[in-house]
Motif scaffolding. Sequence first.
Motif, PDB file in Angstrom:
ATOM      1  N   PHE A 163       0.677  -1.173  -0.018  1.00 25.53           N
ATOM      2  CA  PHE A 163       0.106  -0.005   0.128  1.00 25.53           C
ATOM      3  C   PHE A 163       0.821   1.226   0.082  1.00 25.53           C
ATOM      4  O   PHE A 163       1.713   1.353   0.773  1.00 25.53           O
ATOM      5  CB  PHE A 163      -0.895  -0.024   1.218  1.00 25.53           C
ATOM      6  N   LEU A 164       0.697   2.047  -1.049  1.00 25.10           N
ATOM      7  CA  LEU A 164       1.426   3.354  -1.039  1.00 25.10           C
ATOM      8  C   LEU A 164       0.504   4.492  -0.642  1.00 25.10           C
ATOM      9  O   LEU A 164      -0.725   4.624  -1.259  1.00 25.10           O
ATOM     10  CB  LEU A 164       1.844   3.677  -2.415  1.00 25.10           C
ATOM     11  N   ALA A 165       1.140   5.434   0.149  1.00 21.85           N
ATOM     12  CA  ALA A 165      -0.041   6.756   0.267  1.00 21.85           C
ATOM     13  C   ALA A 165       0.770   7.996  -0.026  1.00 21.85           C
ATOM     14  O   ALA A 165       1.930   7.929   0.020  1.00 21.85           O
ATOM     15  CB  ALA A 165      -0.278   6.426   1.838  1.00 21.85           C
ATOM     16  N   ALA A 166      -0.041   8.954  -0.433  1.00 21.11           N
ATOM     17  CA  ALA A 166       0.346  10.412  -0.446  1.00 21.11           C
ATOM     18  C   ALA A 166      -0.692  11.444   0.038  1.00 21.11           C
ATOM     19  O   ALA A 166      -1.750  11.284  -0.270  1.00 21.11           O
ATOM     20  CB  ALA A 166       0.716  10.706  -2.173  1.00 21.11           C
ATOM     21  N   VAL A 167      -0.237  12.108   0.856  1.00 25.64           N
ATOM     22  CA  VAL A 167      -1.227  13.059   1.354  1.00 25.64           C
ATOM     23  C   VAL A 167      -0.644  14.484   0.997  1.00 25.64           C
ATOM     24  O   VAL A 167       0.472  14.904   1.309  1.00 25.64           O
ATOM     25  CB  VAL A 167      -1.287  12.947   2.955  1.00 25.64           C
ATOM     26  N   VAL A 168      -1.583  15.248   0.208  1.00 22.52           N
ATOM     27  CA  VAL A 168      -1.045  16.667   0.052  1.00 22.52           C
ATOM     28  C   VAL A 168      -1.713  17.661   0.833  1.00 22.52           C
ATOM     29  O   VAL A 168      -2.933  17.755   1.209  1.00 22.52           O
ATOM     30  CB  VAL A 168      -1.531  17.062  -1.498  1.00 22.52           C
ATOM     31  N   ARG A 169      -0.838  18.597   1.258  1.00 22.25           N
ATOM     32  CA  ARG A 169      -1.196  19.614   2.218  1.00 22.25           C
ATOM     33  C   ARG A 169      -0.510  20.989   1.784  1.00 22.25           C
ATOM     34  O   ARG A 169       0.599  21.185   1.187  1.00 22.25           O
ATOM     35  CB  ARG A 169      -0.740  19.479   3.760  1.00 22.25           C
ATOM     36  N   MET A 200       4.931  11.879  -7.692  1.00 20.41           N
ATOM     37  CA  MET A 200       5.320  12.181  -9.061  1.00 20.41           C
ATOM     38  C   MET A 200       4.339  12.552 -10.043  1.00 20.41           C
ATOM     39  O   MET A 200       4.058  13.465 -10.666  1.00 20.41           O
ATOM     40  CB  MET A 200       6.497  11.716  -9.528  1.00 20.41           C
ATOM     41  N   ASN A 201       3.323  11.302 -10.309  1.00 19.90           N
ATOM     42  CA  ASN A 201       2.395  11.159 -11.130  1.00 19.90           C
ATOM     43  C   ASN A 201       1.235  11.879 -10.839  1.00 19.90           C
ATOM     44  O   ASN A 201       0.553  12.644 -11.577  1.00 19.90           O
ATOM     45  CB  ASN A 201       1.816   9.820 -11.411  1.00 19.90           C
ATOM     46  N   LEU A 202       0.976  12.156  -9.497  1.00 21.12           N
ATOM     47  CA  LEU A 202      -0.170  12.978  -8.876  1.00 21.12           C
ATOM     48  C   LEU A 202       0.496  14.559  -9.183  1.00 21.12           C
ATOM     49  O   LEU A 202      -0.499  15.155  -9.781  1.00 21.12           O
ATOM     50  CB  LEU A 202      -0.261  12.942  -7.495  1.00 21.12           C
ATOM     51  N   ILE A 203       1.426  14.787  -9.359  1.00 23.67           N
ATOM     52  CA  ILE A 203       2.050  16.336  -9.466  1.00 23.67           C
ATOM     53  C   ILE A 203       1.744  16.751 -10.750  1.00 23.67           C
ATOM     54  O   ILE A 203       1.354  17.449 -11.358  1.00 23.67           O
ATOM     55  CB  ILE A 203       3.615  16.584  -9.114  1.00 23.67           C
ATOM     56  N   VAL A 208       0.767  20.526 -10.716  1.00 20.57           N
ATOM     57  CA  VAL A 208       1.061  21.320  -9.707  1.00 20.57           C
ATOM     58  C   VAL A 208       2.498  22.033 -10.046  1.00 20.57           C
ATOM     59  O   VAL A 208       3.230  21.468 -10.517  1.00 20.57           O
ATOM     60  CB  VAL A 208       1.548  20.503  -8.429  1.00 20.57           C
ATOM     61  N   ARG A 209       2.602  23.258  -9.794  1.00 19.21           N
ATOM     62  CA  ARG A 209       3.756  24.136 -10.129  1.00 19.21           C
ATOM     63  C   ARG A 209       4.840  23.960  -9.287  1.00 19.21           C
ATOM     64  O   ARG A 209       6.165  23.975  -9.781  1.00 19.21           O
ATOM     65  CB  ARG A 209       3.284  25.674 -10.218  1.00 19.21           C
ATOM     66  N   LYS A 210       4.543  23.933  -7.825  1.00 19.36           N
ATOM     67  CA  LYS A 210       5.655  23.891  -6.805  1.00 19.36           C
ATOM     68  C   LYS A 210       5.379  22.838  -5.825  1.00 19.36           C
ATOM     69  O   LYS A 210       4.350  22.831  -5.068  1.00 19.36           O
ATOM     70  CB  LYS A 210       5.951  25.139  -6.281  1.00 19.36           C
ATOM     71  N   LEU A 246       9.338  13.815 -14.145  1.00 23.32           N
ATOM     72  CA  LEU A 246       9.740  15.214 -13.958  1.00 23.32           C
ATOM     73  C   LEU A 246      10.309  15.911 -15.164  1.00 23.32           C
ATOM     74  O   LEU A 246      10.009  17.214 -15.242  1.00 23.32           O
ATOM     75  CB  LEU A 246      10.734  15.047 -12.862  1.00 23.32           C
ATOM     76  N   ASP A 247      10.937  15.380 -16.043  1.00 23.95           N
ATOM     77  CA  ASP A 247      11.532  16.023 -17.386  1.00 23.95           C
ATOM     78  C   ASP A 247      10.333  16.397 -17.940  1.00 23.95           C
ATOM     79  O   ASP A 247      10.344  17.235 -19.016  1.00 23.95           O
ATOM     80  CB  ASP A 247      12.320  15.109 -17.835  1.00 23.95           C
ATOM     81  N   THR A 248       9.231  15.821 -18.088  1.00 25.48           N
ATOM     82  CA  THR A 248       7.969  16.144 -18.945  1.00 25.48           C
ATOM     83  C   THR A 248       7.413  17.419 -18.137  1.00 25.48           C
ATOM     84  O   THR A 248       6.390  17.938 -19.172  1.00 25.48           O
ATOM     85  CB  THR A 248       7.283  14.930 -19.002  1.00 25.48           C
ATOM     86  N   CYS A 249       7.486  17.649 -17.088  1.00 26.09           N
ATOM     87  CA  CYS A 249       6.633  18.718 -16.273  1.00 26.09           C
ATOM     88  C   CYS A 249       7.879  19.887 -16.429  1.00 26.09           C
ATOM     89  O   CYS A 249       8.401  20.166 -15.563  1.00 26.09           O
ATOM     90  CB  CYS A 249       6.380  18.397 -14.850  1.00 26.09           C
ATOM     91  N   THR A 250       7.917  20.769 -17.437  1.00 27.45           N
ATOM     92  CA  THR A 250       8.965  21.766 -17.901  1.00 27.45           C
ATOM     93  C   THR A 250       8.385  23.047 -16.832  1.00 27.45           C
ATOM     94  O   THR A 250       9.347  23.745 -16.617  1.00 27.45           O
ATOM     95  CB  THR A 250       8.893  22.128 -18.955  1.00 27.45           C
ATOM     96  N   ASP A 251       7.247  23.368 -16.504  1.00 32.18           N
ATOM     97  CA  ASP A 251       7.198  24.386 -15.576  1.00 32.18           C
ATOM     98  C   ASP A 251       6.947  23.982 -14.134  1.00 32.18           C
ATOM     99  O   ASP A 251       6.261  24.849 -13.475  1.00 32.18           O
ATOM    100  CB  ASP A 251       5.775  25.016 -15.992  1.00 32.18           C
TER     101      ASP A 251
END
Length: 299
Positions: A163-169, A200-203, A208-210, A246-251
């Motif tokens: 199980f993998l978890a990611a919590v964004v705040r 990284m996939n969620l970003i 997401v910019r930053k 990450l390289d595909t997210c230029t901005d």
Amino acid sequence: MARDILAIPMSTSISNSAFYIEPMTINSIFDGLDPDIIEASTCGGDWLDNPTRITPNKDNDHSPEPTYSPSVFAGTYSSLETQEKHAPFTADTVLMLGNPVSTSCPDPLPTRTATEVVDILRRNEAQGLQHNSMRSQEYSWSPPPSSWLKFNVGAEVHDSNTFLAAVVRNDVGDVVEAGIALDNVTSSLVAEALAFKYAMNLIKQYSVRKAIIEGDAPLVVNALKGRKTDAPLEINGIVQEVFAVLDTCTDTIVDFSCVNKSCNSLAYDCIKWATRNRFWGILPISWFTGASFIGPTCV
């Protein structure tokens, strides 16, 4: 030496009664005492009444070092008691900080007033509070900078499922997104690397910019921060996949951070709930209250 020899009486009779014919009686205090004890008591009384400092014999290289008689120490204690009895304690009272029984250090310890001692104690207390505050910050979650999002990630292997978890705040600590992903790896290190890839996939998905991806796997974080191409073989392929996304997210600006596991407690709370309820996917924001995760008992 002359004092010891000249002090020896020429007669065992008291001078005042030398010419008396009446029989002498022994004081009842000394009746029954061993002569050696009487001699030791007499000599001890003489030493206590006349404090002297024993000096080494210059003709003897093996003579003992100078020491102080007990009477010197007794005088030190009595003088302190006298000061305490007759002098009231005020803020300017000098506190004697020293060891009266030690003669190896010729210089006395510095004296301090009560006010100085109180100031020192307060400074030590403040330093202790600051140290405890730093330790509490080290083991508690910290918000990202303004306009940044922090992705706290975690992973746990349960039987044949991972199980993998990611919590964004955000920068005020509010949960804006959370999700659970499922995999079937058996290595904990690989699972941690997959958690970073999931974040990284969620970003990329939400543009997401930053962002800061924060986890508690030092090997994974070190490989990602240094963009290493020679990461541990077990996770090298996953690390390179993170770089490819990450390289595909230029901005997009992405930073990686390693913290104590307690800082990821919210992510692991989500994992515990997901393992009990066999759940994966996006978690509703309504299940989060502040820094706590309150999911339903069953799905």
